[in-house]
Write an enzyme that holds these catalytic residues in place. Structure first.
Site, PDB file in Angstrom:
ATOM      1  N   LYS A 111       0.827  -1.214   0.000  1.00  0.00           N
ATOM      2  CA  LYS A 111       0.000   0.000   0.000  1.00  0.00           C
ATOM      3  C   LYS A 111       0.859   1.261   0.000  1.00  0.00           C
ATOM      4  O   LYS A 111       0.501   2.258  -0.612  1.00  0.00           O
ATOM      5  CB  LYS A 111      -0.971  -0.016   1.179  1.00  0.00           C
ATOM      6  N   LYS A 198      -4.003  -9.674  -5.961  1.00  0.00           N
ATOM      7  CA  LYS A 198      -5.332 -10.048  -5.491  1.00  0.00           C
ATOM      8  C   LYS A 198      -6.360  -9.017  -5.931  1.00  0.00           C
ATOM      9  O   LYS A 198      -6.013  -7.857  -6.181  1.00  0.00           O
ATOM     10  CB  LYS A 198      -5.343 -10.207  -3.968  1.00  0.00           C
ATOM     11  N   LYS A 201     -10.559  -3.665  -3.698  1.00  0.00           N
ATOM     12  CA  LYS A 201     -11.598  -2.660  -3.976  1.00  0.00           C
ATOM     13  C   LYS A 201     -11.032  -1.261  -4.186  1.00  0.00           C
ATOM     14  O   LYS A 201     -11.709  -0.404  -4.731  1.00  0.00           O
ATOM     15  CB  LYS A 201     -12.702  -2.677  -2.908  1.00  0.00           C
TER      16      LYS A 201
HETATM   17  N1  AQP Z   1      -9.127 -10.805  -3.249  1.00  0.00           N
HETATM   18  C1  AQP Z   1      -9.606 -11.304  -2.134  1.00  0.00           C
HETATM   19  N2  AQP Z   1      -9.956 -12.605  -2.048  1.00  0.00           N
HETATM   20  C2  AQP Z   1     -10.451 -13.109  -0.893  1.00  0.00           C
HETATM   21  N3  AQP Z   1     -10.641 -12.377   0.232  1.00  0.00           N
HETATM   22  C3  AQP Z   1     -10.311 -11.083   0.178  1.00  0.00           C
HETATM   23  N4  AQP Z   1     -10.374 -10.089   1.086  1.00  0.00           N
HETATM   24  C4  AQP Z   1      -9.915  -8.947   0.537  1.00  0.00           C
HETATM   25  N5  AQP Z   1      -9.551  -9.156  -0.732  1.00  0.00           N
HETATM   26  C5  AQP Z   1      -9.784 -10.472  -0.992  1.00  0.00           C
HETATM   27  C6  AQP Z   1     -10.865 -10.249   2.454  1.00  0.00           C
HETATM   28  O1  AQP Z   1     -11.992  -9.410   2.625  1.00  0.00           O
HETATM   29  C7  AQP Z   1     -11.997  -8.961   3.979  1.00  0.00           C
HETATM   30  C8  AQP Z   1     -12.174  -7.480   4.007  1.00  0.00           C
HETATM   31  O2  AQP Z   1     -11.049  -6.865   3.430  1.00  0.00           O
HETATM   32  P1  AQP Z   1     -10.681  -5.410   3.901  1.00  0.00           P
HETATM   33  O3  AQP Z   1     -11.810  -4.536   3.592  1.00  0.00           O
HETATM   34  O4  AQP Z   1     -10.270  -5.453   5.308  1.00  0.00           O
HETATM   35  O5  AQP Z   1      -9.463  -4.933   3.067  1.00  0.00           O
HETATM   36  P2  AQP Z   1      -8.356  -5.663   2.285  1.00  0.00           P
HETATM   37  O6  AQP Z   1      -8.007  -6.979   2.876  1.00  0.00           O
HETATM   38  O7  AQP Z   1      -7.218  -4.708   2.137  1.00  0.00           O
HETATM   39  O8  AQP Z   1      -9.150  -5.888   0.945  1.00  0.00           O
HETATM   40  P3  AQP Z   1      -9.337  -4.994  -0.316  1.00  0.00           P
HETATM   41  O9  AQP Z   1     -10.592  -5.382  -0.960  1.00  0.00           O
HETATM   42  O10 AQP Z   1      -8.108  -5.092  -1.131  1.00  0.00           O
HETATM   43  O11 AQP Z   1      -9.483  -3.530   0.212  1.00  0.00           O
HETATM   44  P4  AQP Z   1      -8.532  -2.308  -0.061  1.00  0.00           P
HETATM   45  O12 AQP Z   1      -8.386  -2.243  -1.539  1.00  0.00           O
HETATM   46  O13 AQP Z   1      -9.252  -1.145   0.520  1.00  0.00           O
HETATM   47  O14 AQP Z   1      -7.249  -2.589   0.633  1.00  0.00           O
HETATM   48  C9  AQP Z   1     -10.707  -9.417   4.632  1.00  0.00           C
HETATM   49  O15 AQP Z   1     -10.941 -10.574   5.401  1.00  0.00           O
HETATM   50  C10 AQP Z   1      -9.837  -9.741   3.457  1.00  0.00           C
HETATM   51  O16 AQP Z   1      -8.869 -10.719   3.764  1.00  0.00           O
END
Ligand code: AQP
Length: 332
Positions: A111, A198, A201
């Site tokens: 990040k 991965k 969002k």
């Molecule tokens: N690609 C993924 N596949 C499976 N699980 C996923 N999670 C995130 N991406 C994937 C799981 O979703 C939960 C919530 O995630 P988060 O909102 O805490 O943020 P993150 O892990 O950083 O996921 P994002 O979607 O990539 O958000 P941003 O882009 O804002 O950083 C967690 O349990 C995560 O493991």
């Protein structure tokens, strides 16, 4: 009853990775555990957020949880910032965690490299660096046994375990040491435009993900343009991560095994497979979208649900904080 806990950052509209990696496993966990589920708004602000959009995303995540099957009679559903004990414990744990441990966190490195905050403010926030400590506080505050998360969060749960063990050794048994629980299928859904990353969002390009609210034509376009590889057969092989990822998604939305999918597509090509996959995703998401839209028409009710859940969580958190303060010698 053992406890399960998970959370989602309201950084944008959730994607199918969030749904299959974390949200649905928590819905499942409700059968077996006392469950805590929350929207981690203080985690979201570790990178720049637009306040009004953040508020919208908090309500959206709440509606998505409910639409996916979270039952507030079984689950404490709330917004992180409504229970101030999370940030209080995070401070205490930041005095137990080591700099070197945080420096090893891969999510921080990724990040920080994206440099959204760096470009806008001349530096990456300290909060982005200490994010895993707040996450450890979220987990340890409720004596959580199991943390259903996506693969990307495994390292953070392991840090929470290390911090809990160190604290217990130094101050006497205080925290339950949590276990991560990662789905075999869906624990790591990859980006549609790059199978080495991965699905995320806050990705720069919306072609990275299928959002829970993508319209049918958007889903069709994204799937048809998803990367594959130079092969042509529909076979599940980890050495072909792009097609393996699309097959995983098909398996999740159609509830068919990967083996059955391989059999169905013998002798067929990527075009047929992708067309069918897009329709299956549309079919899967349409009722969920209707449910989410229905819930979002009553925003006051969503806020009330979060407040009631926070009242329940706060009672548990306050009692735990009293013990923690006494253990470290600041209680009275
Ligand atoms: N690609 C993924 N596949 C499976 N699980 C996923 N999670 C995130 N991406 C994937 C799981 O979703 C939960 C919530 O995630 P988060 O909102 O805490 O943020 P993150 O892990 O950083 O996921 P994002 O979607 O990539 O958000 P941003 O882009 O804002 O950083 C967690 O349990 C995560 O493991």
């Amino acid at each position: 009853m053992k406890r399960a806990l998970s959370a989602i950052q309201p950084t944008n509209i959730l994607h199918i990775g969030n749904l299959f990696g974390a949200l649905l496993p928590m819905v499942e966990a409700q059968k077996e555990f006392e469950t805590f589920l929350f929207v981690v708004d203080y985690h979201a602000i570790t990178v720049t957020q637009e306040p009004e959009k953040l508020h919208e995303n908090i309500l959206f995540a709440t509606a998505a949880y409910l639409a996916a099957g979270v039952d507030t009679k079984r689950t404490h559903l709330f917004q992180q910032s409504m229970v101030s004990e999370h940030t209080e414990l995070a401070w205490i744990l930041s005095c137990v965690a080591h700099m070197g441990e945080l420096e090893r966190m891969t999510q921080f490195k990724e990040k920080a490299n994206k440099a959204d905050g760096a470009e806008k403010h001349g530096g990456v926030s300290v909060g982005l660096f200490t994010y895993p400590i707040l996450m450890a506080a979220d987990i340890l505050l409720y004596d959580t046994d199991v943390v259903p998360v996506g693969e990307d969060q495994k390292q953070h749960v392991e840090l929470a375990r290390d911090i809990a063990e160190r604290f217990n050794k130094r101050f006497g048994k205080t925290f339950t040491v949590p276990e991560p629980r990662i789905q075999k299928m869906g624990g790591r859904i990859m980006a549609l435009d790059d199978s080495n990353k991965k699905m995320s969002k806050s990705a720069e390009s919306p072609k990275n993900y299928i959002s829970l609210m993508d319209e049918p034509n958007v889903i069709r376009k994204k799937i048809m343009s998803a990367v594959t590889d130079s092969g042509s057969t529909i076979e599940f092989d980890v050495k072909r991560p792009a097609i393996a990822n699309l097959m995983t998604i098909m398996s999740l939305v159609s509830k068919q095994s990967v083996q059955a999918i391989e059999n169905d597509y013998q002798g067929k090509g990527y075009g047929d497979f992708k067309k069918d996959l897009a329709e299956l995703i549309v079919l899967y998401l349409t009722p969920l979208q209707a449910e989410i839209n229905g819930l979002l028409t009553n925003r006051d009710e969503l806020i009330k649900i979060l407040e009631l859940g926070a009242d329940e969580a706060r009672l548990i958190a306050q009692a735990k904080m009293q013990i923690i303060r006494e253990r470290i010698g600041v209680g009275h």
